[in-house]
Scaffold this active site. Structure first.
Site, PDB file in Angstrom:
ATOM      1  N   ARG A   1      14.759 -15.013  13.581  1.00 16.73           N
ATOM      2  CA  ARG A   1      13.592 -15.527  14.309  1.00 16.73           C
ATOM      3  C   ARG A   1      13.538 -17.054  14.294  1.00 16.73           C
ATOM      4  O   ARG A   1      12.612 -17.642  14.863  1.00 16.73           O
ATOM      5  CB  ARG A   1      12.309 -14.957  13.704  1.00 16.73           C
TER       6      ARG A   1
ATOM      7  N   ASP B   1      -4.494 -12.691   0.363  1.00 16.19           N
ATOM      8  CA  ASP B   1      -5.188 -12.320  -0.857  1.00 16.19           C
ATOM      9  C   ASP B   1      -5.618 -13.501  -1.719  1.00 16.19           C
ATOM     10  O   ASP B   1      -6.351 -13.316  -2.690  1.00 16.19           O
ATOM     11  CB  ASP B   1      -4.304 -11.397  -1.704  1.00 16.19           C
TER      12      ASP B   1
ATOM     13  N   CYS C   1       0.815  -1.218   0.000  1.00 17.04           N
ATOM     14  CA  CYS C   1       0.000   0.000   0.000  1.00 17.04           C
ATOM     15  C   CYS C   1       0.849   1.269   0.000  1.00 17.04           C
ATOM     16  O   CYS C   1       0.331   2.357  -0.262  1.00 17.04           O
ATOM     17  CB  CYS C   1      -0.942   0.016   1.197  1.00 17.04           C
TER      18      CYS C   1
ATOM     19  N   TRP D   1     -22.569  16.820  17.981  1.00 15.45           N
ATOM     20  CA  TRP D   1     -23.111  15.679  17.248  1.00 15.45           C
ATOM     21  C   TRP D   1     -22.102  15.309  16.162  1.00 15.45           C
ATOM     22  O   TRP D   1     -22.005  15.994  15.138  1.00 15.45           O
ATOM     23  CB  TRP D   1     -24.466  16.034  16.629  1.00 15.45           C
TER      24      TRP D   1
ATOM     25  N   VAL E   1       7.063 -22.927  -5.194  1.00 15.89           N
ATOM     26  CA  VAL E   1       6.274 -24.145  -5.024  1.00 15.89           C
ATOM     27  C   VAL E   1       5.346 -24.272  -6.225  1.00 15.89           C
ATOM     28  O   VAL E   1       4.529 -23.395  -6.483  1.00 15.89           O
ATOM     29  CB  VAL E   1       5.474 -24.110  -3.712  1.00 15.89           C
TER      30      VAL E   1
END
Length: 478
Positions: A71, A309, A44, A461, A81
């Site tokens: 990690r 996605d 984005c 409001w 793949v």
């Protein structure tokens, strides 16, 4: 060690799943295959890089390959793949050298994302014609726009970039006029970006208003803003084809004898899910051809999940299957799948299609079912009202007109959708509507919400409360 958790795709859903799984199950192995070089980037943010608001491509990266590996995740880039065998619980993987290897799995997540739809437009092989759905395209567009002697190659400062493509585009004469095909998110954001780079911009939209999922009120104000900033907006104007032999020369319009000249074209007519690796497996697909999943991201294949996605989800308003490829949806679903596979069953969550977009100083947001036709197709009897209210107390500097559209079901009074547009912090207000939709609130309940008030932030409001009050009155008249 047993066969690992295998993830296909190293962007939002895939790395969110792998990271969560690694934290929750540190003794288990996780392997992530990525067919390209790019990982964990902010899709984005690409229009803002092209515009120049973001100075370096590296600013759009969330994680580097080394951070992923720190990690404890086995990240394998340039590994595509190409097939899944759910009977043997293996995947076939093609390496950059053309070798095919086999990898077993205990659990498999398909997080292959989507790709730009080009429709009938021949973008490939035509210099100056682009889609925008990956970082290499963003880098190439940025280079193409610049004058050859003024391009700064340090802007594309990530080793994964296709340097040959960038250099080739940087060497071409800079364009003066851009044609954008499609008035959705990409089209509107790129109109601002290219205008900011000094181009004359034409934006072509097939339907009568921009940003169709946001509704007509939003589309009209966004179009007015673009035109006020010098963008030529062509509504109700289908583009027939791109014109040019080797380089883009313009766009041909349906029913028009002459084409509109342009030496840059951006085609933004939608995306499609990447699901080809599951061809032949018998996996169930749903809306948009995306992979059908349940509330935990499970597909119809045993121990195979999908997120992001390429996958469906449940719509918060209709309770039915939906496909809405958006950033939070991918990250949230990936994290939930990672937790589930690690032993903590976590729903991926429902979606309301909540989205925001800006065009210069105009902001817009939408959630739920905004278009009446869509609401009727979902089984509702929609009642809609649009109001204009101030964004702040009228005497406080910066107050601006804000249009709020609310849609309710006539029979139940339930809020089923809404949109907001205005130049003063309009977009963020959509989160109130998104929360109300998730809670199945009625319009009277929305009208009674205790929203904050202080002159710099909102009138007594809030515009949402004004809209709810008006719509509630309309429902009472029925």
């Amino acid at each position: 060690m047993s066969d690992p958790f295998v993830v296909v795709g190293a962007d939002a859903a895939g790395l969110s799943a792998a990271s969560k799984f690694r934290r929750e199950a540190p003794d288990r192995e996780v392997v992530v295959f990525e067919k390209g070089r790019w990982i964990s980037y902010a899709y984005c943010g690409m229009p803002y890089f092209i515009e120049g608001r973001v100075e370096r491509m590296s600013n759009l990266l969330s994680l580097s390959p080394s951070e992923v590996e720190e990690r404890g995740i086995d990240l394998r880039r340039d590994h595509e793949v190409i097939a899944v065998d759910s009977d043997t619980k293996t995947v076939a993987v093609e390496t950059a050298e053309g070798e095919t290897i086999e990898q077993g799995y205990d659990d498999l997540l398909v997080a292959t994302g989507g790709r730009a739809e080009t429709g009938s437009f021949n973008v490939r092989g035509l210099d100056g014609a682009f889609t925008l759905h990956d970082m290499n395209a963003a880098a190439a567009i940025d280079a193409y726009i610049a004058e050859p002697d003024a391009y700064d190659p340090a802007r594309a400062d990530v080793s994964a970039v296709d340097r040959e493509r960038v250099d080739r585009n940087a060497a071409m004469p800079a364009p003066e006029t851009a044609a954008i095909v499609g008035g959705g998110y990409v089209g509107v954001e790129m109109a601002e970006a290219l205008s900011g780079r000094g181009l004359d911009v034409h934006l072509f939209q097939r339907s009568g208003h921009l940003l169709p999922p946001f509704g007509e009120a939003v589309g009209e104000r966004v179009a007015d803003e673009l035109e006020a900033e010098g963008v030529a907006v062509h509504r109700g104007t289908p583009v027939k084809s791109l014109v040019g032999d080797d380089r883009i020369e313009g766009v041909a319009l349906d029913g028009a004898a002459d084409s509109v000249a342009a030496d840059l074209a951006i085609v933004g007519v939608g995306i499609r899910p990447n699901t080809e690796l599951l061809d032949g497996t018998g996996v169930e697909t749903g809306e948009g051809g995306a992979i059908r999943t349940d509330e935990y991201g499970r597909t119809s294949l045993p121990d195979v999940y999908a997120a992001g996605d390429c996958a469906t989800a449940v719509h918060a308003v209709t309770g039915e299957e939906a496909w809405m490829p958006l950033g939070l949806t991918a990250n949230r679903a990936g994290r939930a799948v990672g937790a589930t596979i690690a032993g903590d069953p976590s729903p991926v969550g429902e979606i309301a299609g909540t989205a925001v977009v800006k065009a210069f100083d105009m902001e817009a947001g939408r959630a739920g079912l905004v278009e009446e036709e869509t609401a009727r197709e979902a089984g509702f009897d929609p009642v809609r009202e649009t109001v204009t209210a101030g964004s702040r107390s009228g005497y406080y500097p910066g107050a601006a007109p804000t249009d709020v559209t609310l849609v309710a079901d006539r029979d139940t009074g339930r809020l089923i959708g809404g949109s907001i547009v205005g130049p003063d912090r309009a977009a963020i207000r959509i989160d109130t509507l998104a929360t109300a939709l998730e809670a199945d609130m009625t319009v009277p309940e929305v009208e009674r919400l205790d929203l904050a008030y202080a002159p710099p932030f909102s009138p007594v409001w809030d515009p949402i409360l004004v809209a709810a009050k008006v719509l509630n009155g309309t429902l009472d008249e029925e």
